[in-house]
Scaffold this active site. Structure first.
Site, PDB file in Angstrom:
ATOM      1  N   CYS A 127      20.512  27.366  19.900  1.00 56.04           N
ATOM      2  CA  CYS A 127      19.714  28.822  19.812  1.00 56.04           C
ATOM      3  C   CYS A 127      18.562  28.727  18.884  1.00 56.04           C
ATOM      4  O   CYS A 127      17.747  29.443  19.148  1.00 56.04           O
ATOM      5  CB  CYS A 127      20.933  29.858  19.135  1.00 56.04           C
ATOM      6  SG  CYS A 127      22.571  29.784  19.887  1.00 56.04           S
ATOM      7  N   LYS A 139      20.399  36.665  26.638  1.00 50.10           N
ATOM      8  CA  LYS A 139      21.323  37.645  26.119  1.00 50.10           C
ATOM      9  C   LYS A 139      21.193  39.087  26.824  1.00 50.10           C
ATOM     10  O   LYS A 139      21.978  39.977  26.849  1.00 50.10           O
ATOM     11  CB  LYS A 139      21.268  37.717  24.561  1.00 50.10           C
ATOM     12  CG  LYS A 139      21.898  36.588  23.765  1.00 50.10           C
ATOM     13  CD  LYS A 139      23.175  36.901  23.722  1.00 50.10           C
ATOM     14  CE  LYS A 139      24.007  35.504  23.036  1.00 50.10           C
ATOM     15  NZ  LYS A 139      25.401  35.612  23.182  1.00 50.10           N
ATOM     16  N   GLU A 141      30.902  43.871  33.524  1.00 47.21           N
ATOM     17  CA  GLU A 141      32.313  43.883  32.737  1.00 47.21           C
ATOM     18  C   GLU A 141      32.296  44.146  31.558  1.00 47.21           C
ATOM     19  O   GLU A 141      32.855  44.360  30.720  1.00 47.21           O
ATOM     20  CB  GLU A 141      33.002  42.357  33.034  1.00 47.21           C
ATOM     21  CG  GLU A 141      32.099  41.202  32.352  1.00 47.21           C
ATOM     22  CD  GLU A 141      31.111  40.462  33.527  1.00 47.21           C
ATOM     23  OE1 GLU A 141      30.710  41.366  34.237  1.00 47.21           O
ATOM     24  OE2 GLU A 141      30.819  39.354  33.431  1.00 47.21           O
ATOM     25  N   GLU A 155      42.883  29.628  20.836  1.00 47.03           N
ATOM     26  CA  GLU A 155      42.765  29.315  22.279  1.00 47.03           C
ATOM     27  C   GLU A 155      43.089  27.925  22.456  1.00 47.03           C
ATOM     28  O   GLU A 155      43.741  27.327  23.140  1.00 47.03           O
ATOM     29  CB  GLU A 155      41.770  29.910  23.184  1.00 47.03           C
ATOM     30  CG  GLU A 155      41.937  30.223  24.554  1.00 47.03           C
ATOM     31  CD  GLU A 155      40.812  30.480  25.303  1.00 47.03           C
ATOM     32  OE1 GLU A 155      39.883  31.210  24.748  1.00 47.03           O
ATOM     33  OE2 GLU A 155      40.699  30.548  26.552  1.00 47.03           O
ATOM     34  N   GLU A 180      38.786  31.648  19.927  1.00 47.14           N
ATOM     35  CA  GLU A 180      38.434  30.518  20.519  1.00 47.14           C
ATOM     36  C   GLU A 180      39.346  29.288  20.042  1.00 47.14           C
ATOM     37  O   GLU A 180      39.866  28.485  20.622  1.00 47.14           O
ATOM     38  CB  GLU A 180      37.096  30.234  20.523  1.00 47.14           C
ATOM     39  CG  GLU A 180      36.438  29.148  21.755  1.00 47.14           C
ATOM     40  CD  GLU A 180      34.934  29.184  21.769  1.00 47.14           C
ATOM     41  OE1 GLU A 180      34.408  30.162  22.332  1.00 47.14           O
ATOM     42  OE2 GLU A 180      34.365  28.100  21.148  1.00 47.14           O
TER      43      GLU A 180
END
Lengths: 148, 594
Positions: free
Chosen positions: B518, B373, B381, B291, B288
């Site tokens: 989380c 999750k 996918e 990117e 990430e």
């Protein structure tokens, strides 16, 4: 991607109704009232589109539709027919009139209604707003012909 | 300030304080059921519907007693008010109220998933109810089971916490009160299944449900069956936020770090290898972060086609949310898979090859603070030849149940290390568990890669905190980088709308679906509205980071090795194949028929 399938005329009508109320979420009941007035009922696709236009979740629109007994998701006929099954009408042959109506229209009874309060004219049926007294199975055909 | 007397105790409270809050300030307990507050998270549910909190106002504003009992949660204090919270009249009414609720509630407490954590059960206990005198009809609804959430609305008591959470805190809008009178219930539109609704599976409705109406899908039996199967190699990975919450299920104070004890317990449950999702959190930062830098460099070179800000994609509830609500921005989020899905891909390809284990003989289990999750692991996918990258996801709560079934107590466990190589991680990975953590971890790495210089300070405290929407400018050695953070999906929606309308520009935005990130996930031990617990878990996350010898993802030796041995470089060909994904438009579209 979920698809809401509706005819162009319906899409335009519903969008116009929403627009006439400023696409305000608070106007959802008024919008539903108008749309049901036009189409007689509020199928899922229509509710989806109303929700989209007003920017509210469809669950909320359905919450309102399912809460108020005025709103309906089942298509209603153009002319609601009531057959009085009160005591007076019943003993004078209302059931035979009802059977003949069911036979000719090929439909079943949706709801049982109260006495219409015209026992002097028993047996009585109502079509839309009009009352027909002293009904017989033979007259069913003529009455229905008025609405064809 | 106004003066009120509650149970003969005189106190002063600010105007506008409810009797319930005033009583709490005075240390007086008034039982509640529908009422729910998550302080500091802008969530208060007080429909005044259940009437459990009724109190007797013996002196009202007019100096006379109030005729009816008043709901404490929805009645404001007035000057000179006198209140009794536990008079005989109150206790009598309260008991009748609960008896009436129980008359339309299944009494299958023995097998109910919420048993022991059920607020209605506690209330029945508290009021000493031994019989339900009102016999009659009970409402029945179709059970609905999504990959994450089980809805058993026979148990719904219409507190409407879930509806409030879903619509106001999360702005997901999947749930609404429908029908009226006896058949009234909370459900998706047209009583469709959750999977067909705009539900994003964040599970916050489950976290706030007082009874067993909304619970998680239980996968513990499937996991035990796999462990019992000698043909299978069963490996496990544990998410960052689980290690600061699992201890609560064993009576430890909130914020206790149990990383080593959890690893030890998992080994004793029979997992063949105990790995850490933190390892792939470091891997996520590599992908990430690369990117992000790629997009920033292109943008600075004048390429106007570059999509900025980059959005984090670790949170599966958030991914579902933008697929439903921002279909025009599907190319904006990072394509990096979540750490859990990266773990599955690495385990079932790189590691399985290395160990000579066939894909179908390898079972990968994840321990997650999250209900979304479970759904994410079932996305098509993430399957290869009908076999998923992640076989089962257990929540922190489910893991606690398993550990207890094995007659183990986390308090007695020694502290053990994770197995190599998928167990080595840095401080940057552990902070993935709290709001602001993913972007802080990315910043630590991106800064050093971008500037070629070591960080002057590792802690980016400006990115931390509990505010729903935060932003900060970070100086990349002369290049200012604008970072946005949102937790809770209503905040994410607000922030994204600002970006969509061009009102604000960011280079990167981190979103976590659950309040607090989380640590406040729907799979965590029930907090019952105590937001202090979420804060304590957050503090523990940063303590764990501080105690790590390595605190930047790109310095993780096992990460360096996996790139040398297998992936080559971040965002390279092999990475794209295994570590990146794509998104789908799940919004509603109008199509003309006829």
């Amino acid at each position: 991607m979920a698809v809401i399938k509706l005819s162009e005329a319906k899409v335009n009508f519903i969008k116009d109704v929403c627009k006439s109320y400023g696409n305000k979420p608070g106007e959802v009941i008024n919008v539903l009232h108008k749309v049901q007035g036009e189409y007689g009922y509020l199928p899922a696709e229509v509710q989806e589109l109303v929700a989209k236009e007003l920017g509210i979740p469809v669950s909320r629109v359905y919450g309102i539709v399912s809460f108020y007994s005025f709103f309906t998701m089942t298509p209603k006929g153009e002319y609601p027919i009531s057959v009085c099954l009160g005591t007076a009408c019943y003993v004078r042959g209302a059931e035979k009139v009802l059977d003949e109506l069911k036979r000719q229209l090929g439909i079943n009874v949706g709801e049982v209604t109260r006495c219409v309060g015209a026992c002097g004219l028993a047996p009585v049926i109502e079509v839309g707003d009009k009352v027909y007294g002293r009904m017989t199975p033979d007259r069913v055909k003529d009455v229905l012909a008025e609405y064809k | 300030m106004i003066n009120v007397t509650i149970d003969n105790k005189q106190i002063q409270v600010p105007e506008g304080t409810t009797i319930l809050k005033a009583a709490r300030m005075a240390g007086i307990h008034i039982p509640t059921l529908c009422y729910f507050e998550l302080a500091g998270m802008k969530f208060e549910n007080k429909p005044g519907g259940c009437r459990v909190c009724v109190v007797e106002v013996t002196k009202d504003f007019n100096g006379r007693p109030r005729r009816n009992l008043a709901p404490a949660c929805a009645t404001d204090c007035v000057e000179g008010m006198e209140v009794l919270t536990h008079s005989a009249r109150v206790i009598n009414a309260r008991r009748t109220v609960v008896e009436l609720i129980l008359s339309d509630h299944p009494t299958d407490c023995l097998t109910c998933a919420k048993s022991g954590n059920c607020e209605l059960q506690s209330l029945a206990q508290y009021l000493g109810i031994r019989d339900i005198p009102f016999k009659g009809e009970q409402s029945h609804y179709r059970q609905d089971m999504s990959p994450s959430i089980v809805r058993d609305m026979d148990k719904c008591i219409m507190c409407r916490r879930c509806e409030n959470m879903c619509n106001n805190v999360q702005t997901v809008g999947a749930l609404s009160a429908i029908n009226r009178g006896f058949s009234a219930v909370v459900a998706p539109a047209f009583e469709q299944d959750l999977v067909d609704s705009p539900c994003v599976m964040c599970g916050q409705c489950v976290q706030v449900c007082p009874v067993g109406a909304l619970t998680e899908v239980d996968d513990t039996r499937n996991v035990m069956a796999a462990i019992n199967n000698p043909k299978k190699t069963v490996i496990v990975n544990t998410a960052p936020a689980t290690r600061v919450a699992l201890g609560e299920e064993f009576g430890m104070p909130a914020g206790t770090i149990v990383t080593g004890q959890m690893a030890a317990a998992l080994r004793r449950l029979g997992f063949d290898y105990v790995f850490d999702t933190d390892f792939t959190a470091d891997l996520t930062i590599m992908e990430e972060g690369t990117e992000l830098l790629g997009r920033i460099k292109k943008f600075m070179a004048g390429d106007k086609s570059v999509r900025l800000p980059i959005l984090t994609s670790c949170c599966p509830g958030w991914v579902n949310f933008f697929e439903h609500n921002f279909p025009d921005m599907l190319d904006v989020p990072s394509t990096a898979k979540s750490p859990m899905q990266m773990f599955g891909a690495v385990a079932k390809n790189y590691w399985a090859d290395k160990m000579g284990i066939k894909r179908e003989d390898l079972v990968v289990v994840s321990i997650m603070p999250c209900l979304a999750k479970k759904y994410e692991s079932k996305r098509k996918e993430f399957y290869k030849d009908g076999n998923p990258d992640i076989d089962y996801v257990l929540t922190t709560r489910e893991l606690a149940r398993l550990i207890k079934q094995f007659n183990l107590d986390l308090k007695d466990m020694p502290s053990e290390d994770y197995d190599d190589p998928l167990g080595e991680s840095t401080g940057a990975a552990v902070i993935f568990g709290a709001t602001g953590g993913v972007i802080e971890a990315a910043t630590r790495t991106a800064y050093e890669v971008f500037t070629g210089k070591p960080l002057p300070k590792i802690d980016f405290t400006e990115l931390r905190g509990m505010e729903g929407i935060r932003d900060a400018w970070v100086d990349f050695d002369g290049t200012p980088i604008h970072i946005g953070i949102a937790h809770g999906l209503s905040n994410a929606r607000t922030l994204l709308q600002r970006v969509r309308e061009g009102k604000e520009q960011f280079h990167a935005i981190e979103v976590m679906a659950c309040p607090g990130g989380c640590v406040g996930g729907a799979g965590q031990p029930y907090h019952h509205g105590n937001s202090e617990i979420i804060k304590k878990r957050t503090e523990a996350i940063y303590r764990e980071d501080l105690g790590k010898p390595i605190r930047k993802s790109h310095e993780n030796p096992s990460i360096k090795k996996i790139y040398e041995e297998y992936f080559g470089e971040p965002c390279g060909h092999k990475s794209h194949e295994l570590l990146h994904t794509h998104y789908f438009d799940k919004s509603e579209h109008v199509e003309i028929s006829e």
